[in-house]
Design a protein around this motif. Structure first.
Motif, PDB file in Angstrom:
ATOM      1  N   UNK A  76       0.840  -1.196   0.000  1.00  0.00           N
ATOM      2  CA  UNK A  76       0.000   0.000   0.000  1.00  0.00           C
ATOM      3  C   UNK A  76       0.876   1.247   0.000  1.00  0.00           C
ATOM      4  N   UNK A  77       1.994   1.150   0.753  1.00  0.00           N
ATOM      5  CA  UNK A  77       2.911   2.290   0.809  1.00  0.00           C
ATOM      6  C   UNK A  77       3.536   2.552  -0.555  1.00  0.00           C
ATOM      7  N   UNK A  78       3.911   1.467  -1.247  1.00  0.00           N
ATOM      8  CA  UNK A  78       4.502   1.622  -2.577  1.00  0.00           C
ATOM      9  C   UNK A  78       3.509   2.225  -3.567  1.00  0.00           C
ATOM     10  N   UNK A  79       2.248   1.763  -3.445  1.00  0.00           N
ATOM     11  CA  UNK A  79       1.225   2.316  -4.339  1.00  0.00           C
ATOM     12  C   UNK A  79       1.012   3.800  -4.061  1.00  0.00           C
ATOM     13  N   UNK A 102       3.801   5.702  -5.594  1.00  0.00           N
ATOM     14  CA  UNK A 102       3.647   5.822  -7.049  1.00  0.00           C
ATOM     15  C   UNK A 102       2.611   6.883  -7.411  1.00  0.00           C
ATOM     16  N   UNK A 103       1.496   6.895  -6.656  1.00  0.00           N
ATOM     17  CA  UNK A 103       0.456   7.885  -6.927  1.00  0.00           C
ATOM     18  C   UNK A 103       0.976   9.307  -6.673  1.00  0.00           C
ATOM     19  N   UNK A 104       1.744   9.439  -5.599  1.00  0.00           N
ATOM     20  CA  UNK A 104       2.296  10.752  -5.272  1.00  0.00           C
ATOM     21  C   UNK A 104       3.269  11.227  -6.347  1.00  0.00           C
ATOM     22  N   UNK A 105       4.143  10.316  -6.761  1.00  0.00           N
ATOM     23  CA  UNK A 105       5.116  10.658  -7.805  1.00  0.00           C
ATOM     24  C   UNK A 105       4.398  11.036  -9.096  1.00  0.00           C
ATOM     25  N   UNK A 145       2.641  15.043 -12.928  1.00  0.00           N
ATOM     26  CA  UNK A 145       1.575  15.723 -13.665  1.00  0.00           C
ATOM     27  C   UNK A 145       1.585  17.219 -13.429  1.00  0.00           C
ATOM     28  N   UNK A 146       1.803  17.614 -12.166  1.00  0.00           N
ATOM     29  CA  UNK A 146       1.879  19.034 -11.844  1.00  0.00           C
ATOM     30  C   UNK A 146       3.066  19.684 -12.545  1.00  0.00           C
ATOM     31  N   UNK A 147       4.158  18.954 -12.649  1.00  0.00           N
ATOM     32  CA  UNK A 147       5.343  19.475 -13.323  1.00  0.00           C
ATOM     33  C   UNK A 147       5.081  19.652 -14.813  1.00  0.00           C
TER      34      UNK A 147
END
Length: 366
Positions: free
Chosen positions: A2-5, A8-11, A16-18
């Motif tokens: 769950x932490x890895x997911x 990944x979502x955060x990255x 996307x913001x970048x």
């Protein structure tokens, strides 16, 4: 897992913001292609360019620390926006001007009223007079060169053998001046609509017998009152309530859009004059009252070399009021000249502008 997911979502969200930031940086960077006459708000977007530039730079540092391969996103943004980035914040190697180069200085002297009003006028004139004396410039272009002190005209004669001070605008309440050691053969006023601003073209006879065209400009200001400027600074600091900031931002944008609309035909008129007189070596100076990413700057610079972009270092902030991070004073030249070491001199604070200085060497075969 769950932490890895979540990672990944955060990255992905940051990436996307970048991407959005990089795209907006490019769009804003080329907003100077849009005429303010038809699209005043779009054409004023260049004022926001440093914000997107800083955000994209922040993303670059973030990716280099967290996931270096993703740095390709901000790097691509800078690549596609290379022209506006270089226009806004150039980086050039320094080089000493060669012997025989002309020293050109442009300075908005704020009617010699100093930073505290007309009470300082005599002292301010004396300080600027001594500054110009020490500069040993060959050509000086002054804006807001209106001074009522009787001794001023005579004292300037001791510095420069030749001068042309012209009242500009329909109200004749402002003046631009060209001071030089070269004889002034004649002077034209470049016609455009303005109550208090204007441009003049002086034809100088240089020591080599050539005719040199010097154009001095003072384009339409933003007409922001001191209170409006203060509120703008407070908004930048976050000292204004959200609803108030929103309404103030709309009003500020409206005012900036209107002034951009007024400057556009002025810039067009100067560009047409330059195009019609390209047979002469040209030096163009002045207070554009607009930022480097603007229709005004882009239009006037067509076919000319922006000496600061070509030889300057960094932002070169020439408007010295805190909170306004812009270079609105310029020196440009035709291909007849090679510019050297253009800089903004922030050592004198007798006006709301700093002087801009450049050395120009005549090419043998332009």
């Amino acid at each position: 897992m769950i932490i890895n997911r979540f990672k990944d979502l955060t990255i992905n969200a940051i990436a996307g913001a970048n991407v959005v930031t990089a795209i907006l940086m490019c769009l804003v960077g080329f907003s100077d292609c849009v005429s303010p006459v038809g699209h005043p708000y779009i054409a004023s977007a260049g004022l926001a360019f440093p914000l997107f530039l800083l955000l994209n730079l922040g993303f670059l540092f973030f990716w280099l620390i967290v996931r270096w391969r993703m740095a390709v996103i901000p790097a691509a943004g800078f690549l596609f926006a290379y022209v506006p980035v270089r226009t806004y914040i150039p980086v050039n190697p320094s080089s000493n001007p060669p012997e025989g180069a002309l020293k050109v200085l442009s300075y908005n002297v704020r009617c010699y009223s100093g930073m505290h009003g007309d009470a300082d006028k005599v002292d301010t004139f004396r300080e600027i007079f001594n500054y110009l004396k020490d500069s040993r410039a060959d050509i000086v272009c002054l804006q807001e060169d209106l001074y009522s002190c009787g001794e001023a005209e005579g004292r300037m004669d001791s510095l420069f053998a030749y001068r042309q001070v012209t009242m500009v605008g329909t109200k004749k309440q402002n003046a631009v001046g060209v001071y030089t050691r070269f004889p002034i053969l004649r002077t034209d006023t470049i016609r455009y609509v303005s109550e208090g601003n204007g441009s003049i073209a002086c034809y100088l006879k240089t020591g080599r017998g050539d005719t040199l065209l010097v154009i001095n400009n003072h384009f339409e200001s933003t007409h922001l009152s001191p209170d409006e400027r203060q509120r703008y600074k407070e908004m930048l600091k976050g000292e204004v309530a959200r609803d108030t900031a929103r309404s103030e931002s709309r009003r500020l944008l409206h005012r900036l859009g209107l002034s951009a609309q007024m400057r556009a035909p002025q810039a067009d008129a100067v560009h047409r004059y330059v195009e019609a007189h390209r047979r002469y070596p040209i030096i163009l100076c002045g207070d554009f009252n607009d930022n480097p990413i603007s229709y005004t700057h882009r239009t006037v610079a067509k076919g000319l070399t922006d000496c600061y972009v070509a030889t300057g270092q960094g932002l070169g902030l020439s408007y010295n009021q805190k909170g306004f991070f812009v270079r609105i004073d310029n020196i440009m030249c035709s291909d007849h000249f090679q510019p050297y070491n253009c800089k903004v001199d922030n050592k004198i604070e007798t006006s709301d502008h700093y002087p801009i200085i450049c050395w120009l060497k005549k090419r043998d075969n332009p």
